[in-house]
Scaffold this active site. Structure first.
Site, PDB file in Angstrom:
ATOM      1  N   HIS A  69       0.662  -1.310   0.106  1.00 30.44           N
ATOM      2  CA  HIS A  69      -0.045  -0.164   0.102  1.00 30.44           C
ATOM      3  C   HIS A  69       1.061   1.387  -0.176  1.00 30.44           C
ATOM      4  O   HIS A  69       0.545   2.296   0.743  1.00 30.44           O
ATOM      5  CB  HIS A  69      -0.953  -0.212   1.178  1.00 30.44           C
ATOM      6  CG  HIS A  69      -2.259  -0.992   0.832  1.00 30.44           C
ATOM      7  ND1 HIS A  69      -2.900  -0.607  -0.163  1.00 30.44           N
ATOM      8  CD2 HIS A  69      -2.707  -1.759   1.699  1.00 30.44           C
ATOM      9  CE1 HIS A  69      -3.968  -1.554  -0.134  1.00 30.44           C
ATOM     10  NE2 HIS A  69      -3.656  -2.312   0.815  1.00 30.44           N
ATOM     11  N   ASP A 112       0.333  -4.583   5.574  1.00 34.00           N
ATOM     12  CA  ASP A 112      -0.657  -5.414   5.067  1.00 34.00           C
ATOM     13  C   ASP A 112      -0.572  -5.563   3.459  1.00 34.00           C
ATOM     14  O   ASP A 112      -0.153  -4.550   2.776  1.00 34.00           O
ATOM     15  CB  ASP A 112      -1.980  -5.117   5.569  1.00 34.00           C
ATOM     16  CG  ASP A 112      -2.318  -3.658   5.114  1.00 34.00           C
ATOM     17  OD1 ASP A 112      -1.293  -2.724   4.989  1.00 34.00           O
ATOM     18  OD2 ASP A 112      -3.283  -3.357   4.868  1.00 34.00           O
ATOM     19  N   GLU A 113      -1.466  -6.690   3.089  1.00 36.24           N
ATOM     20  CA  GLU A 113      -1.558  -6.850   1.435  1.00 36.24           C
ATOM     21  C   GLU A 113      -0.435  -6.324   0.604  1.00 36.24           C
ATOM     22  O   GLU A 113      -0.630  -5.534  -0.185  1.00 36.24           O
ATOM     23  CB  GLU A 113      -2.693  -5.908   1.305  1.00 36.24           C
ATOM     24  CG  GLU A 113      -4.086  -6.351   2.119  1.00 36.24           C
ATOM     25  CD  GLU A 113      -5.283  -5.733   1.561  1.00 36.24           C
ATOM     26  OE1 GLU A 113      -5.344  -4.337   1.320  1.00 36.24           O
ATOM     27  OE2 GLU A 113      -6.460  -6.156   1.935  1.00 36.24           O
ATOM     28  N   VAL A 114       0.435  -7.185   0.843  1.00 39.31           N
ATOM     29  CA  VAL A 114       2.054  -7.004   0.087  1.00 39.31           C
ATOM     30  C   VAL A 114       1.672  -7.675  -1.207  1.00 39.31           C
ATOM     31  O   VAL A 114       2.018  -8.945  -1.330  1.00 39.31           O
ATOM     32  CB  VAL A 114       3.032  -7.290   0.890  1.00 39.31           C
ATOM     33  CG1 VAL A 114       4.343  -6.889   0.067  1.00 39.31           C
ATOM     34  CG2 VAL A 114       3.243  -6.751   2.024  1.00 39.31           C
ATOM     35  N   TYR A 115       0.884  -7.161  -1.992  1.00 35.70           N
ATOM     36  CA  TYR A 115       0.447  -7.931  -3.343  1.00 35.70           C
ATOM     37  C   TYR A 115       1.733  -8.271  -4.007  1.00 35.70           C
ATOM     38  O   TYR A 115       2.705  -7.207  -4.314  1.00 35.70           O
ATOM     39  CB  TYR A 115      -0.587  -7.159  -4.095  1.00 35.70           C
ATOM     40  CG  TYR A 115      -1.913  -7.013  -3.265  1.00 35.70           C
ATOM     41  CD1 TYR A 115      -2.445  -8.203  -2.786  1.00 35.70           C
ATOM     42  CD2 TYR A 115      -2.290  -5.812  -3.244  1.00 35.70           C
ATOM     43  CE1 TYR A 115      -3.677  -7.932  -1.933  1.00 35.70           C
ATOM     44  CE2 TYR A 115      -3.809  -5.522  -2.597  1.00 35.70           C
ATOM     45  CZ  TYR A 115      -4.332  -6.686  -2.018  1.00 35.70           C
ATOM     46  OH  TYR A 115      -5.406  -6.517  -1.201  1.00 35.70           O
TER      47      TYR A 115
END
Length: 455
Positions: free
Chosen positions: A90, A146-149
């Site tokens: 993010h 968070d959400e380390v795509y």
């Protein structure tokens, strides 16, 4: 009753309130029962030097004096501020800038930092340094993560993972460990909090060997009304068994129903908090639940549309805080929440207020029989229409456009008391323009037909 620290999330990545409104919100949050603020500045922080390009351009970032003033007002209410600075995933507000493109894990994923480049690590450390230095006496810092795509999909990551025994989990933990160890070196007293989602599938052994145990406090987030209590308790116990003794919960009062939700359902968010109360009541007493962050997302990410605005989220927040304080959403809790805000109901849709910012029921209400029956795409393409019918359509469309414009003007005026002009314009573009555009198009097409058909 939940006897832990209750911090309200202030997400500034969209619709950043004017600083005077932030002062009012702090007063309101305190009165409703909050103990602190989790502030996600993103591009509204006054970064300096080489990081100045991170500042917002659609409206000015807060000044250094304004950041200090916010802290002063919070302190006067006994509220702690915990800055949230994203350090891995993010990072859209950073990596969208052309000079930062090379720091992405993969080129088409704007949010994830490449964990192998020293320049990226130094960038994150400088962001943290500037935020910490502008918060004198800071005791706690949230590093996101968070959400380390797409992690592991970059070329450097693939080379790293090619070595025997290496995993994406280890790659994630390695980067986080580097960050938290740097923070502890610079600010030994600092409490470090991070989102837990990237660790949920990891084994106890992986976590124990990670290098982050003893340095970070995981914050477990689940915003659903049907949160799985047993599964969440099991997850907390896994983290505890891995050596993480201090943990946080994260619930939601707005911004988690859908990416484009305009008005929150108070009951949905209350149900989420009732489930968290069950979780906290089920965990072992040896596990230290430090607090709960009541999140209020303003965007799902930096590049998505606005979620519910804060004014229409306050009834939900009041209900959620009173649910935590009373241990249930009892009539007493419900009445207390309504009384504190001076509203008749904590469900925005039943308040009956024409002044609720962000809540106008906009509908295209031209009689569909006339449009579909006498002014269809077939008729429009051939400039063939009944002037008597198109006259009625034109009258209705003009009337509703005037009504919608009147309502939009009222909302814009009220929004500009609380938000920058750019936020008001964005809200109008998202919620009013999609309704008015078809009406304007019909009027234009009626006018085009009128030049070819003699009445």
């Amino acid at each position: 009753m939940l006897c832990v620290t209750k911090v309200v999330h202030l997400d500034l990545k969209g619709a950043p309130p004017k600083v005077e409104y932030i002062f009012q919100l702090i007063e309101c949050f305190s009165r409703l029962g909050a103990d602190g603020l989790l502030v996600e500045y993103e591009d509204m922080f006054p970064y300096e030097g080489e990081l100045k390009l991170l500042q917002a351009t659609s409206q000015p970032a807060y000044s250094r004096d304004q950041i200090l003033a916010i802290q002063k007002v919070a302190k006067s209410k006994g509220m702690e501020i915990i800055p949230l600075v994203q350090t891995f995933g993010h990072l859209e507000f950073v990596l969208k800038h052309r000079p930062m493109w090379s720091l992405r894990e993969v080129s088409n994923c704007v949010g994830t930092l490449n964990p192998h480049k020293e320049e990226g690590f130094k960038l994150v450390m400088e962001m943290l340094r500037q935020v910490v230095e502008l918060h004198p006496g800071l005791n706690a810092l949230h590093i996101g993560a968070d959400e380390v795509y797409m992690l592991g999909e970059g070329e450097l990551s693939k080379l790293w993972l090619a070595s025997s025994g290496r995993t994406v989990e280890q790659l994630f933990l390695s980067h986080v460990a580097s960050i938290v160890k740097y923070i502890k070196k610079e600010w030994p007293h600092m409490t470090i909090i991070m989102w837990d989602d990237m660790m949920r599938g990891m084994s106890q052994d992986t976590l124990k060997a990670s290098g982050i145990v003893g340095f970070v406090q995981p914050m477990l987030w689940d915003y659903t009304p049907n949160l799985d209590v047993d599964k969440t308790v099991s997850l907390l116990e896994k983290y505890y068994s891995a050596g993480m003794q201090d943990m946080w919960a994260a619930s939601s009062f707005k911004g988690s129903t859908s990416v484009y939700t305009n008005v929150p359902s108070t009951q949905r968010h209350v149900d989420n908090h009732l489930q968290w109360l069950k979780v906290v009541g089920s965990v072992s007493p040896v596990l230290n639940m430090r607090g709960i962050a009541i999140t209020g997302w303003q965007r799902y990410d930096h590049l998505s549309v606005l979620c519910e605005l804060m004014p229409v989220g306050l009834p939900s927040l009041a209900a959620c805080l009173q649910t935590l304080i009373h241990g249930q959403f009892s009539p007493e809790a419900k009445n207390k929440a309504s009384e504190m805000l001076g509203v008749s109901s904590v469900e925005v849709e039943t308040m009956g207020s024409t002044r609720a910012i962000g809540y106008i029921q906009l509908k295209s209400v031209c009689d569909p029989r006339y449009v579909r029956g006498w002014f269809s795409p077939y008729h429009r393409s051939r400039r063939m229409a009944n002037p008597f019918i198109t006259g009625q359509i034109q009258s209705q469309a003009s009337m509703y456009l005037a009504l919608l414009q009147q309502k939009a003007d009222v909302v814009r005026e009220e929004m500009c008391h609380l938000y920058p002009d750019s936020t008001a314009q964005e809200w109008i573009d998202e919620h009013v323009s999609p309704v008015t555009a078809p009406l304007w198009r019909i009027l234009d097409e009626i006018a085009a037909c009128a030049t070819e058909i003699v009445p």
